[in-house]
Design an enzyme around this catalytic site. Structure first.
Site, PDB file in Angstrom:
ATOM      1  N   LYS A 251     -53.839  10.995  -9.648  1.00  0.00           N
ATOM      2  CA  LYS A 251     -54.294   9.593  -9.225  1.00  0.00           C
ATOM      3  C   LYS A 251     -54.543   9.512  -7.817  1.00  0.00           C
ATOM      4  CE  LYS A 251     -52.942   4.673  -8.793  1.00  0.00           C
ATOM      5  NZ  LYS A 251     -51.970   3.735  -9.086  1.00  0.00           N
TER       6      LYS A 251
ATOM      7  N   GLY B 293     -57.761   3.546  -6.740  1.00  0.00           N
ATOM      8  CA  GLY B 293     -58.190   4.777  -6.827  1.00  0.00           C
ATOM      9  C   GLY B 293     -58.532   5.158  -8.385  1.00  0.00           C
ATOM     10  N   THR B 294     -58.720   6.483  -8.440  1.00  0.00           N
ATOM     11  CA  THR B 294     -59.415   7.076  -9.392  1.00  0.00           C
ATOM     12  C   THR B 294     -58.455   8.181 -10.076  1.00  0.00           C
ATOM     13  OG1 THR B 294     -61.486   6.661  -8.438  1.00  0.00           O
ATOM     14  CG2 THR B 294     -61.325   8.394 -10.332  1.00  0.00           C
ATOM     15  N   VAL B 295     -58.366   8.345 -11.497  1.00  0.00           N
ATOM     16  CA  VAL B 295     -57.713   9.241 -12.021  1.00  0.00           C
ATOM     17  C   VAL B 295     -58.410  10.329 -12.687  1.00  0.00           C
ATOM     18  CG1 VAL B 295     -55.788   9.600 -13.611  1.00  0.00           C
ATOM     19  CG2 VAL B 295     -55.806   7.410 -12.635  1.00  0.00           C
TER      20      VAL B 295
ATOM     21  N   ASP C 248     -48.057  -5.799 -12.857  1.00  0.00           N
ATOM     22  CA  ASP C 248     -49.536  -5.300 -13.237  1.00  0.00           C
ATOM     23  C   ASP C 248     -49.404  -4.760 -14.735  1.00  0.00           C
ATOM     24  OD1 ASP C 248     -52.206  -5.632 -13.141  1.00  0.00           O
ATOM     25  OD2 ASP C 248     -52.444  -3.650 -12.183  1.00  0.00           O
TER      26      ASP C 248
ATOM     27  N   VAL D 253     -60.931  10.303 -15.802  1.00  0.00           N
ATOM     28  CA  VAL D 253     -60.685   9.758 -16.925  1.00  0.00           C
ATOM     29  C   VAL D 253     -60.188   8.367 -16.755  1.00  0.00           C
ATOM     30  CG1 VAL D 253     -59.538  11.968 -17.941  1.00  0.00           C
ATOM     31  CG2 VAL D 253     -58.056  10.393 -16.613  1.00  0.00           C
TER      32      VAL D 253
END
Length: 1010
Positions: free
Chosen positions: A731, A714-716, A839, A708
């Site tokens: 995550k 990283g990747t979720v 951020d 998503v």
């Protein structure tokens, strides 16, 4: 031979002439460019000797003589002044400078453009009068000077432009009367003079404008009767004369004389008499506004107007309090396009007909408030499934609320106050989850307050006072975080004021007076920092007045007629905005303060407290006794005890200091180990950890179909935890990326001890080895079904399958902004140790089912009290603290330390992006032209030019209140984006400002369309 020489001579002369005139145009344009603001001049970079004149941006030349005929520079953000050299473009046919930032006056030299047919200088900052030289441009067809600051009168010389088809002077500062010479413009089709300061009567010469189809005179100071000349303009389709000083009666045959009307707005005047029945014969009519006049008589039927979309007749004296007053409503069932019906504040009587349930399914607003209507609410009212605003207040309606009302799931505003309604407040109200205002006050409702009201998570105002309600205050209401107004006064409620009242941090008014509430007032009441009005009078509260010194903006406080004791808190004297304080008829004692509001006995009531003393003379209280001798004698004996106590205290402090130094030394020895390995102190506070295998199964092997989102570390993935049957977000960190472990640790450390409704909830973490023996780290969060704010702001960049089905409304954006600001205030001020997110951007703001915002991604977060210079430069070397380009504070780019002020800057950019729809990295911006300067240059006159167009949807009437609210939002954003960190707003002020703006917008939205 002679003929050949003659042709050659003519050709040579033509070339010489062409060369001369071509150079004239070139020099004129270069001179024009030199007067453009230097920071905007880059748009005209092609205007130089390296490019052929006819290839310059915005320039079009004639085919034969290569002279400049069209100059199209609209919407290029150009500033400066308009150079007089423009008058040297003698072949110019069209000049378009629409929607720029030009200031100064319109140069007289424009009058030299004898070939000019189209002139558009609308939406700039031009001032001064319309130059008389302009009237030499006798070929002009279109003249647009709208939305500037032009002054003076409308010149009579305007009548010399007899070829004009369109004349637009809307939104200037034109004064005086209209010249009779306007009648010379017999070819005119559109005339817009709205929003000026014009006065007097409309000249009869207007009757000569037989081609006109749009005439807009709204919001001036025109007077007299309905202009007789207008009755002759049968070609009119759009006619606006609202908000002037017109009076008198309308001709009965108005609808016959003006048979082509599409829109007719005459609201906000002083017209009398009846509504001409012939208006109902205009089959083309779509919008009719006759509101806010002094009209009388019956309302005609409009069943023969099938395309009618808006009918505003409210705030007149229509009707006669008879049973037949509402018969016209049945005819409106033929108007299948009807969206808005406002007939409130009249003298309409009779029972509410059941036919209103058969009105158009497209109906969005139904206003019948403030009349004399009786009967009950029709059972089939639920047929109006698209209804968003239902106003039936201040009538004589009786009976219970029909169950079909629960079908109105799009309802945002339900006002039924001051009727004779009875029965219980039905639980199905909780199904109306979009409700923002619910007003059931001053009726005969009885029974308990339904707990289902807690489902109305968008509720801003809840008014259920002055009924016959009993039982306790439902705790579920304390979960409606956005609540601004809560009024349950004048009932028979019992029990205590819930401790959770402090969760309503946006609450501006709390009115619980005249009930049977008891117990001590909760200390958490002091957490309602935006409170302005606090009414708890006439109950059974006892004990001391709690610590309310956080309510610095409070204006009214009434705690009278209770059983409160103790002294009057000194902090009341420091409340600079406090205007009314009533503490009468309690058991308060001791000295009355003498400063602040206590300096004026007329704004404070303290009668009925027999043990109070002192204060100013106006209170007429007994003086306070000085210390008794016995007290003085005891003082010396107590002194020894104090000395002993202080000595022991100092000893304990020294021991504590030595222990702290030892502890810090031990922690520094463990620093390197803790950097690379998640310690139990970091992760054990989380839920039970989960294995790599469990996560792999839950994400279908980390399938791309489950992905998503992705970020720098990283990747979720969307995952279904089979053991808990719960959808979560996982995550997975890219451990090959430098700084990933630090990101993992920072996020765990930041989130382990903090709790806030607008923070994404970290459920657990996974620190393991994958099936290939590689290090594996993952964080598991609660899943946010509505994705990120970024998706909603920029849907065109999202795959269609994930694209939101609609856009965010202005109110939803305000709510999201308040959510984000609230969580920053929590992180910066209310945590045990201040935390900087570092951020903040739209992709890190996630939205749940109710579009409540949750801030995520704490991979760059910094616990500021644990910050040290060494760790900062280590993080800087891995690009950790830099955040994201466009959102990161400028000081971060030159080695500045992470700070809460940096977060405020990022929030300011986020706020500007939310309401302009433009990223800070948009290709429009470059060099010194940023999102900040883009916004600043539009304040205050050109706000609507920069607002995200998707906000300005059909449900939002863009009037002055909306523009004012938008202006205030942008001002908050700009104050957050100040170059100097010290000049940026504190988050507490940001929250307060945004809530105040939301209240202004909400109050504006309570009034119907004008």
């Amino acid at each position: 031979m002679r003929l050949f020489l003659l042709l050659a001579f003519n050709a040579l002369m033509l070339l010489e002439t062409h060369g001369f005139t071509d150079e004239t145009d070139r020099q004129a344009l270069l001179q024009f460019k030199s007067q453009v603001s230097e920071d905007k001049r880059v748009v005209l970079s092609s205007w130089n000797h390296s490019f052929p004149l006819c290839n310059w941006k915005g320039v079009t030349c004639g085919r034969k003589n290569k002279r400049v005929t069209h100059l199209e520079l609209g919407r290029l953000q150009l500033g400066g002044v308009i150079s007089p050299s423009i008058g040297n473009l003698s072949f110019l046919v069209s000049l378009d400078l629409y929607e720029n930032f030009f200031g100064g006056t319109i140069p007289q030299e424009v009058g030299q453009l004898s070939r000019l047919e189209y002139l558009d200088m609308g939406i700039n900052y031009l001032r001064g009068p319309i130059p008389l030289g302009l009237y030499n441009c006798s070929r002009l067809l279109n003249l647009r000077l709208d939305s500037n600051r032009l002054g003076g009168s409308v010149p009579s010389e305007l009548g010399s432009l007899t070829n004009l088809v369109q004349l637009n002077l809307y939104g200037n500062n034109m004064r005086g009367k209209l010249p009779t010479s306007l009648g010379n413009l017999t070819l005119l089709e559109q005339l817009a003079l709205s929003h000026n300061n014009l006065e007097g009567e409309i000249p009869s010469d207007v009757a000569q404008l037989t081609q006109i189809w749009s005439l807009q005179l709204v919001a001036n100071n025109f007077s007299g009767v309905f202009p007789p000349a207008l009755y002759n303009l049968s070609s009119l389709k759009l006619l606006g004369i609202g908000y002037n000083h017109f009076s008198g009666r309308l001709r009965p045959d108005l609808g016959i004389l003006l048979p082509n009307l599409l829109s007719f707005n005459m609201g906000g005047n002083y017209f009398t008499g009846s509504i001409p029945t012939t208006l109902s014969n205009i089959s083309t009519l779509e919008r009719l506004g006759m509101n806010e006049n002094n009209l009388t008589g019956s309302i005609p039927t409009f069943g023969n107007v099938p395309n009618l979309k808006l009918l505003f007749l409210h705030t007149n004296s229509l009707g006669s309090d008879s049973s037949r007053d509402l018969e016209f409503l049945t005819s409106l069932t033929n108007c299948t396009q009807l969206e808005t019906l406002g007939i409130g504040r009249n003298r309409l009587g009779g029972d509410l007909p059941i036919s209103i349930a058969n009105l158009s399914a497209k109906l969005v607003t139904l206003d019948l408030g403030g009349t004399l209507i009786s009967g009950s609410i029709p059972y089939d009212i639920g047929n109006l499934i698209n209804l968003q605003k239902l106003i039936l207040d201040q009538n004589m309606l009786s009976g219970p609320l029909p169950t079909s009302l629960g079908k109105l799931l799009n309802l945002r505003y339900l006002s039924l106050f001051s009727n004779r309604l009875s029965g219980g407040i039905p639980a199905f109200i909780g199904n109306m989850t979009m409700l923002e205002t619910l007003d059931l006050s001053n009726n005969g409702f009885e029974g308990i307050v339904p707990t289902s009201l807690g489902n109305c998570s968008h509720l801003l105002e809840l008014w259920i006072g002055d009924n016959k309600l009993n039982g306790t205050i439902p705790l579920e209401i304390m979960k409606i975080q956005q609540l601004l107004r809560l009024d349950m006064s004048g009932n028979s409620l019992i029990g205590s004021l819930p401790q959770d009242i402090g969760a309503l941090q946006n609450l501006g008014t709390l009115s619980l007076g005249d009930n049977k509430l008891s117990g001590k007032l909760p200390q958490t009441l002091g957490n309602c920092l935006t409170m302005e009005s606090l009414f708890l009078e006439g109950n059974l509260f006892y004990g001391d007045i709690p610590d309310l010194k956080g309510l610095v903006g409070v204006k009214e406080v009434d705690l009278s007629n209770n059983d409160l004791s103790g002294s009057i808190p000194e902090y009341f004297a420091s409340f600079s905005k406090l205007e009314y304080l009533n503490l009468s008829f309690n058991n308060l004692e001791g000295k009355v303060p003498v400063k602040g509001i206590f300096e004026n006995a007329t704004t404070v009531s303290i009668v009925g407290n027999n043990d109070l003393c002192g204060g100013i003379m106006g209170f007429q209280l007994k003086p306070c006794l000085s210390q008794a001798p016995s007290v003085v004698k005891k003082h010396s004996s107590r002194l020894k005890k104090v000395v002993i106590g202080v000595s022991v205290g100092i000893t304990l402090l020294l021991l504590l200091f030595m222990a702290s130094v030892t502890l810090i030394w031990l922690r520094k020895r463990k620093k390197n180990k803790e950097t690379n390995n998640p310690t139990p102190s970091t992760l054990e506070v989380l839920h039970e950890k989960i294995s790599y295998g469990d996560l792999r199964n839950a994400t279908n092997g980390f399938s791309s179909s489950n992905m998503v989102g992705s970020g720098s570390f990283g990747t979720v993935y969307k995952a279904l935890l089979l053991t808990e049957k719960k959808v979560v977000a996982v995550k997975v960190l890219n451990m090959q990326r430098r700084g990933a472990m630090k990101s993992f640790m920072a996020e765990c450390e930041s989130l382990k001890d903090i709790r806030h409704r607008n923070l994404v909830k970290l459920l657990t973490a996974c620190s393991s080895i994958d099936f290939q023996g590689n290090e594996f780290r993952a964080l598991i969060y609660e899943f946010m079904p509505n994705g990120s704010l970024d998706m909603w702001l920029h849907p065109e960049e999202v795959e269609e399958i994930h694209r939101p089905s609609r856009t965010l409304t202005l109110l939803e954006r305000l709510n999201i902004a308040i959510d984000v600001a609230s969580v920053l205030d929590y992180l910066h001020v209310h945590c045990h140790e201040p935390i900087a997110h570092c951020d903040l951007k739209p992709s890190n703001v996630l939205l749940d089912d109710d579009l409540t915002a949750h801030v995520s991604d704490f991979g760059l977060a910094r616990l500021l009290l644990k910050f040290d210079e060494e760790s900062f430069f280590n993080q800087l070397s891995s690009a950790g603290v830099r955040g994201t380009i466009g959102y990161a504070a400028p000081e971060y780019g030159v080695g500045g330390q992470p700070s809460i002020n940096g977060d405020v800057y990022s929030f300011g950019i986020l706020l500007l992006e939310m309401f302009t729809g433009k990223r800070p990295t948009n290709e429009l911006f470059g060099g010194n032209f940023t999102l900040n300067s883009y916004t600043k240059s539009a304040l205050p006159e050109r706000i609507l030019d920069i607002v995200d167009e998707s906000i300005l949807h059909i449900g939002l009437r863009v009037g002055f209140p909306v523009v004012e609210c938008l202006t205030m939002v942008f001002e908050v954003g700009l104050r957050c984006c100040e170059e100097s960190p010290m000049n940026r707003l504190a988050t507490s002020i940001v929250v307060k400002e945004l809530i105040s703006i939301r209240e202004r917008f909400f109050k504006a939205s309570r009034t119907t369309w004008r």
